[in-house]
Design a protein around this motif. Structure first.
Motif, PDB file in Angstrom:
ATOM      1  N   TRP A   1      55.908  78.802  36.148  1.00 43.65           N
ATOM      2  CA  TRP A   1      56.667  78.686  37.395  1.00 43.65           C
ATOM      3  C   TRP A   1      56.284  77.398  38.096  1.00 43.65           C
ATOM      4  O   TRP A   1      55.131  77.153  38.357  1.00 43.65           O
TER       5      TRP A   1
ATOM      6  N   ILE B   1      53.948  89.053  45.391  1.00 40.69           N
ATOM      7  CA  ILE B   1      53.118  88.915  44.192  1.00 40.69           C
ATOM      8  C   ILE B   1      51.780  89.582  44.472  1.00 40.69           C
ATOM      9  O   ILE B   1      51.211  89.413  45.555  1.00 40.69           O
TER      10      ILE B   1
ATOM     11  N   TRP C   1      53.492  88.172  36.393  1.00 42.76           N
ATOM     12  CA  TRP C   1      53.416  86.860  37.014  1.00 42.76           C
ATOM     13  C   TRP C   1      52.598  85.931  36.124  1.00 42.76           C
ATOM     14  O   TRP C   1      51.421  86.160  35.883  1.00 42.76           O
TER      15      TRP C   1
ATOM     16  N   ILE D   1      55.211  89.965  39.912  1.00 41.71           N
ATOM     17  CA  ILE D   1      56.112  89.626  41.000  1.00 41.71           C
ATOM     18  C   ILE D   1      57.077  90.794  41.113  1.00 41.71           C
ATOM     19  O   ILE D   1      57.584  91.284  40.089  1.00 41.71           O
TER      20      ILE D   1
END
Length: 148
Positions: free
Chosen positions: A142, A57, A137, A108
């Motif tokens: 997440w 990332i 990202w 990412i």
């Protein structure tokens, strides 16, 4: 019998440990297929990851002779190119026109790390090639699986 029981418990522990490294996105589980690596580790230990598939990332900036995945946006803003890895996307890449949407975002990325390819005029600290995944990202979406 004790050995068989120990092996069974070890197998169950290993299986559960791998499940706990998965990521949940909404209602979906994404299996960790590539090892997560920080850009710091790539830059500090290039030979350890050379030729290996990785997931990383960072802040992506794409431009002619300046494709880089940076540790932070500030590193790009202050032209600290050694805090980045070259992103190997040539002008003949089939989706090069669609890739601009990812530029100047945290992303990412999955691909193969090459410690010997250091970008345009050797400005970067290695490169990522054969990219198989590129997504913006969005950390709010997440969440790691909670261990029970």
């Amino acid at each position: 019998m004790k050995i068989a029981t120990c092996l069974l418990l070890l197998t169950i522990y290993s299986f559960n440990h791998k499940l706990n490294n998965n990521i949940i996105i909404g209602d979906h589980v994404v299996l960790n297929q590539e090892p997560d690596v920080s850009l710091v580790n790539l830059i500090a230990n290039p030979d350890k990851y050379n030729g290996k598939k990785i997931r990383v990332i960072g802040y992506l900036h794409l431009e002619f002779e300046g494709n880089g995945l940076y540790l932070h946006k500030d590193d790009y803003d202050h032209a600290i190119s050694k805090n980045s890895i070259w992103v190997s996307i040539g002008p003949k890449h089939p989706e090069v026109s669609n890739l601009k949407q990812y530029s100047d975002h945290y992303v990412i990325m999955e691909g193969t790390y090459n410690s010997e390819m250091t970008g345009h005029m050797g400005m970067n600290s290695g490169s990522i090639e054969n990219i198989t995944r590129l997504d913006i990202w969005e950390p709010a979406n997440w969440k790691p699986i909670k261990k029970k």
